[in-house]
Structure formats: structure tokens, C-alpha cells
Design an enzyme around this catalytic site. Structure first.
Site, PDB file in Angstrom:
ATOM      1  N   HIS A  56     107.724  59.783  55.633  1.00 29.51           N
ATOM      2  CA  HIS A  56     108.228  59.362  55.598  1.00 29.51           C
ATOM      3  C   HIS A  56     109.688  58.658  56.104  1.00 29.51           C
ATOM      4  CE1 HIS A  56     108.104  62.981  52.618  1.00 29.51           C
ATOM      5  NE2 HIS A  56     108.788  62.901  52.065  1.00 29.51           N
ATOM      6  N   ASP A  59     111.656  61.473  58.329  1.00 28.69           N
ATOM      7  CA  ASP A  59     110.611  62.014  59.138  1.00 28.69           C
ATOM      8  C   ASP A  59     109.884  61.113  60.586  1.00 28.69           C
ATOM      9  OD1 ASP A  59     109.588  63.365  57.217  1.00 28.69           O
ATOM     10  OD2 ASP A  59     108.000  62.529  56.828  1.00 28.69           O
ATOM     11  N   MET A  90      99.487  55.714  54.163  1.00 33.66           N
ATOM     12  CA  MET A  90     101.101  55.280  53.592  1.00 33.66           C
ATOM     13  C   MET A  90     102.041  55.920  53.790  1.00 33.66           C
ATOM     14  SD  MET A  90     103.098  57.803  51.877  1.00 33.66           S
ATOM     15  CE  MET A  90     101.803  59.698  51.633  1.00 33.66           C
ATOM     16  N   GLU A 183     104.335  59.218  41.948  1.00 39.20           N
ATOM     17  CA  GLU A 183     103.973  61.175  42.064  1.00 39.20           C
ATOM     18  C   GLU A 183     105.419  62.249  40.869  1.00 39.20           C
ATOM     19  OE1 GLU A 183     104.491  62.336  46.381  1.00 39.20           O
ATOM     20  OE2 GLU A 183     103.849  65.232  45.517  1.00 39.20           O
ATOM     21  N   LYS A 185     106.117  65.263  39.466  1.00 37.89           N
ATOM     22  CA  LYS A 185     106.616  67.019  39.804  1.00 37.89           C
ATOM     23  C   LYS A 185     107.311  67.716  38.681  1.00 37.89           C
ATOM     24  CE  LYS A 185     108.151  69.829  43.017  1.00 37.89           C
ATOM     25  NZ  LYS A 185     107.890  70.447  44.743  1.00 37.89           N
ATOM     26  N   GLU A 219      99.525  65.362  42.508  1.00 39.61           N
ATOM     27  CA  GLU A 219      99.453  66.658  43.044  1.00 39.61           C
ATOM     28  C   GLU A 219      99.399  67.704  42.902  1.00 39.61           C
ATOM     29  OE1 GLU A 219     102.489  67.095  46.383  1.00 39.61           O
ATOM     30  OE2 GLU A 219     102.390  69.523  46.058  1.00 39.61           O
ATOM     31  N   HIS A 222     101.559  70.146  41.955  1.00 37.72           N
ATOM     32  CA  HIS A 222     102.840  70.039  41.118  1.00 37.72           C
ATOM     33  C   HIS A 222     101.934  69.921  39.653  1.00 37.72           C
ATOM     34  CE1 HIS A 222     104.639  67.407  44.064  1.00 37.72           C
ATOM     35  NE2 HIS A 222     104.921  68.756  44.194  1.00 37.72           N
ATOM     36  N   ASP A 247      97.564  63.694  46.599  1.00 32.29           N
ATOM     37  CA  ASP A 247      98.063  64.637  47.616  1.00 32.29           C
ATOM     38  C   ASP A 247      97.320  66.092  47.098  1.00 32.29           C
ATOM     39  OD1 ASP A 247     100.566  63.235  48.168  1.00 32.29           O
ATOM     40  OD2 ASP A 247     102.014  64.184  47.435  1.00 32.29           O
ATOM     41  N   ASP A 257     106.279  76.074  44.650  1.00 27.11           N
ATOM     42  CA  ASP A 257     106.298  74.976  44.769  1.00 27.11           C
ATOM     43  C   ASP A 257     104.950  74.850  45.995  1.00 27.11           C
ATOM     44  OD1 ASP A 257     104.309  72.040  45.837  1.00 27.11           O
ATOM     45  OD2 ASP A 257     105.928  71.297  46.172  1.00 27.11           O
ATOM     46  N   ASP A 259     101.995  74.158  48.205  1.00 26.64           N
ATOM     47  CA  ASP A 259     101.492  74.027  48.959  1.00 26.64           C
ATOM     48  C   ASP A 259     100.873  74.640  50.114  1.00 26.64           C
ATOM     49  OD1 ASP A 259     102.820  71.470  48.597  1.00 26.64           O
ATOM     50  OD2 ASP A 259     104.931  72.088  49.948  1.00 26.64           O
ATOM     51  N   ASP A 293      98.572  67.133  51.665  1.00 27.50           N
ATOM     52  CA  ASP A 293     100.456  67.699  50.839  1.00 27.50           C
ATOM     53  C   ASP A 293     100.707  68.395  51.275  1.00 27.50           C
ATOM     54  OD1 ASP A 293     102.948  67.077  51.508  1.00 27.50           O
ATOM     55  OD2 ASP A 293     103.474  66.270  49.039  1.00 27.50           O
TER      56      ASP A 293
HETATM   57  C1  GCO Z   1     107.398  68.176  47.400  1.00 29.73           C
HETATM   58  C2  GCO Z   1     106.008  66.433  47.628  1.00 29.73           C
HETATM   59  C3  GCO Z   1     106.524  66.022  48.356  1.00 29.73           C
HETATM   60  C4  GCO Z   1     106.224  64.045  48.362  1.00 29.73           C
HETATM   61  C5  GCO Z   1     106.971  63.143  49.357  1.00 29.73           C
HETATM   62  C6  GCO Z   1     106.113  62.373  49.827  1.00 29.73           C
HETATM   63  O1  GCO Z   1     107.232  68.574  46.879  1.00 29.73           O
HETATM   64  O2  GCO Z   1     108.248  67.979  48.225  1.00 29.73           O
HETATM   65  O3  GCO Z   1     105.014  67.184  47.072  1.00 29.73           O
HETATM   66  O4  GCO Z   1     105.533  66.065  49.574  1.00 29.73           O
HETATM   67  O5  GCO Z   1     104.613  64.354  48.125  1.00 29.73           O
HETATM   68  O6  GCO Z   1     107.788  63.597  49.985  1.00 29.73           O
HETATM   69  O7  GCO Z   1     106.356  61.357  48.888  1.00 29.73           O
HETATM   70 MN    MN Z   2     103.756  65.481  47.564  1.00 31.12          MN
HETATM   71 MN    MN Z   3     104.577  69.491  46.563  1.00 35.33          MN
END
Ligand code: GCO
Ligand code: MN
Ligand code: MN
Length: 394
Positions: A56, A59, A90, A183, A185, A219, A222, A247, A257, A259, A293
């Protein structure tokens, strides 16, 4: 330990700075790991065998940096990426952390917030281009609401469209060969997020002015949060030639979420996902980056973070080998071929309508009882998948 499952650059594995850089804070407690700088993270990623690093804008470049600070940070980062032998395929924009986005970014009710968000995305795209990115991801974390009293969803969708129409046109005017990957979610951080699934986005894209440069970034977590199938979402995106990025992570259905490390939950779902991406079951292979991700458990120190990163990549490669073995298994092929056999060329009668086809279809002798009596052998087929997945066959 070195073996055939260790990552190589040709695997195109990538991580975000925010993934391995996650210091382990959550809504109930603070960070547990000392944070590392982007330059240290790049070094660590190169050491574990990743191919690329994604980011990002914030970041790398702290919010509010001056233009000269920004230029220095970006050029130092670029030099570090080059010297580590990595790339930045990316880039994305943080349109969710700053309080200005509390009511959304591209879909905020206040037009000035929408203008600010679009301008922030333009700056992030410029940074991405400077670092060599070919894909720009958009994750609309704050694009949604807790109460539908706040705005008509149709307004939000229209403003969302306006933002992508503007940004797509601007990118083209700059002469950049970039693709956007959107993306989905369903919720978190908003109560409901607009365009909740990859399927919602696939339709939305078709309404955009620059649809040909816009695809999806599905993702695992998601799609799984609301109990949907990631495999089906990705397959539909591939069928539409819209899988521009992915992702990878893991998630238990129905939770926040999580991850998690790729493949660490729902190993069977991960197996069929990798099979789809690798194309061993048919159709073309997905050639884009395999992006993770995800982040390490909060229990981990920095060694654990690199264990996490290695684990994501190794599991992907192990599953790719298992999928290839499954699809090469003569018994699997036999069951699949028998299931789709078409000795009387009936399948070709269904497609665009014409009178001749219709007459042939009407004339077919079809006995529903006889057709219904045929068992499909999917119990055996799925057991074969399990035995390949578990490593006891092939
Ligand atoms: C989340 C998202 C993020 C995005 C990222 C890329 O649930 O926080 O998955 O990780 O993928 O912001 O744009
Ligand atoms: Mn993501
Ligand atoms: Mn996520």
C-alpha cells in the site's frame, strides 16, 4: 532442509509489506513483535525465496510525507528491491486507515472525501508505476455502512463507478499499461461492504467505461467468511478472463477475517484452488503472481514470521504436486471421462438456438429413469482426491 518444494522465482510468490510486516496487534491487544522497516522486510522476503513484494502507499510512505521525503523513500526502496533481486508486481492504496475515510472513500457521501480518495489513489498508482507494478489492487474496506439509513446503495454504486471510470481514463491518458484488480469482502471493517463478493464485482466491472483493464482479486478468506466457495469464485473469474490477481490465505467459515497461513484451514479447498490455478485439471494455467495476503499468528516472534512465509509457499507447491498427481491418475481420468462421455454427440445440440438443433433435440430418445439409475462414482473420485492430498497415493 532443501527439497523440490522450496520456492524459486519462477513460482512468482509474492507477499505484501503489510503481511509479513504485521506486528501482531489485534482489537484486543497491542503489537507483539518489534516492527521491521520496509527495507528489512524486503531482505527477509528475498531470503525465504519470494519473487516479489507488494505494498500500500502508506506501508512505505507515511501519511502526510512531503514530496521530497516521498521521493527519497521510494528511490531507497526501489534500490533495496533491485539489490535483493525482487520485484514489485502490485501496488495498492490505503483508503481505509485515515479517519477521513470513516464514511467510505470512493463511496463516501461527501463529494470532497471522494475527490480526496481519487487523488490519493492517483498518487499511489504513480508510486506503483515508479516501482514497476503492472497491477493496481483496489480493496474498498470502508466502502459500506453500518446502517442503510445513511445513503441509497445505488448512489454508492454510481459513485464507485465514477471513481473507476475516472482512474481508468487517467491511467490511459498517462500511457501506462496497467490493470486494476478489484477485491471483494462481505464485511469488516464495515458492517456491510458494497460489492460483497467476487460475483458482485464481476457484474459491476461490465458496467465500467474501461472494463477491459479491470478484473478481480479474489481472496480465500473473503469468500469463505460468508461460507462461499473460493474455487467457484476464481473459476468464474478465470472463465471471464478476469482473474488479474489473487489473495491466498486460509479461513474458517463464519469467522472474522483470519488471514491464516495458506492451506492451514480447509486443505481440500486449497487443493482444488491450486489445481484450478495450475490448470492440471484442464484449461489454461493462471500465469499471474501467487500473492499471500495473510499474517503469522500473534504467538510468533520474527523467526515464526519467516516460518509462516515459508509455510505458505511450501504448501502451495506441495498442493500443486498433489494436484498434478491426481489429474494424472488413470482411475481419476477414467471416472471423469466416463461421466462426460457423449457417444451420440448430444452435448453439441445445446448452444445458440437454431431450428435444426431444436428439431434434433426434440427427436432425441431420452429415458429419465435410465439416466437417473446411473451412479456417478463421486464418492470414489473424492476419496482418490483425499488420498492424493494426504500423500498416500501417486
Ligand atoms: C483485508 C484485505 C487487505 C487487502 C489489501 C490490498 O481484509 O484487510 O484483504 O489485506 O487485500 O488492502 O488492497
Ligand atoms: Mn486481501
Ligand atoms: Mn483479508
Amino acid at each position: 532442509m532443501t527439497d523440490q518444494f522450496d520456492p524459486t522465482p519462477s513460482d512468482r510468490f509474492t507477499f505484501g509489506l503489510w503481511t509479513v510486516g504485521n506486528p501482531g496487534g489485534d482489537p484486543f491487544g497491542p503489537a507483539v513483535r518489534p516492527s521491521k522497516s520496509p527495507l528489512e522486510l524486503v531482505e527477509g522476503l528475498a531470503q525465504v525465496g519470494a519473487w516479489g513484494v507488494n505494498l500500500h502507499d502508506n506501508d512505505l510512505i507515511p501519511f502526510g510525507s512531503s514530496p521530497s521525503e516521498r521521493d527519497r523513500i521510494v528511490s531507497e526502496f526501489r534500490a533495496a528491491v533491485d539489490s535483493a533481486g525482487l520485484c514489485v508486481p502490485m501496488a495498492t492504496t490505503n483508503l481505509f486507515s485515515h479517519p477521513v475515510f470513516r464514511d467510505g472513500a470512493f463511496t463516501a457521501s461527501d463529494p470532497k472525501v471522494r475527490a480526496y480518495a481519487v487523488r490519493k489513489a492517483m498518487r499511489a498508482i504513480e508510486t506503483g508505476v515508479e516501482l514497476g507494478a503492472q497491477t493496481i489492487v483496489f480493496w474498498g474496506g470502508r466502502e459500506g455502512c453500518e446502517s442503510d439509513a445513511c445513503r441509497d446503495v445505488r448512489d454508492a454504486i454510481k459513485w464507485y463507478r465514477d471513481a473507476y471510470d475516472f482512474l481508468g481514463g487517467w491511467v490511459k491518458e498517462q500511457g501506462w499499461d496497467l490493470r486494476f484488480a478489484l477485491e471483494a469482502k462481505p464485511n469488516e471493517p464495515r458492517g456491510d461492504i458494497y460489492l460483497a463478493t467476487t460475483g458482485h464485482i464481476l457484474h459491476f466491472i461490465e458496467t465500467l467505461e474501461h472494463a477491459e483493464m479491470i478484473g478481480v482479486n479474489p481472496e480465500v478468506a473473503h469468500e469463505n467468511m460468508p461460507g462461499l466457495s473460493m474455487v467457484h469464485a476464481v473459476a468464474q473469474a478465470m472463465e471471464a478472463s478476469k482473474l488479474f490477481h489473487i489473495d491466498l490465505n486460509a479461513q474458517r467459515i463464519g469467522r472474522y477475517d483470519q488471514d491464516l497461513r495458506f492451506g492451514s484451514e480447509d486443505a481440500k479447498g486449497a487443493f482444488f484452488l491450486v489445481r484450478l490455478l495450475e490448470g492440471t485439471g484442464g484449461y489454461d494455467r493462471y500465469e499471474g503472481p501467487r500473492h499471500f495476503d495473510a499474517h503469522a499468528y500473534r504467538t510468533e516472534d520474527w523467526d515464526g514470521v519467516w516460518d509462516f512465509a515459508r509455510g505458505c509457499m511450501r504448501t502451495y507447491k506441495i498442493l500443486a504436486a498433489r494436484a498434478a498427481a491426481f489429474d494424472a491418475d488413470p482411475e481419476v481420468r477414467e471416472i471423469l471421462e466416463a461421466g462426460q462421455a457423449d457417444p451420440d454427440s448430444v452435448g453439441e445440440l445445446i448452444g445458440s438456438f437454431d431450428a435444426e438443433r431444436c428439431a434434433k433435440l426434440e427427436a432425441l430418445e431420452l429415458d429419465p429413469e435410465a439416466l437417473a439409475a446411473v451412479g456417478k462414482r463421486y464418492e470414489r473420485l473424492d476419496q482418490l482426491a483425499m488420498e492424493h492430498l494426504l500423500g498416500v497415493r501417486g
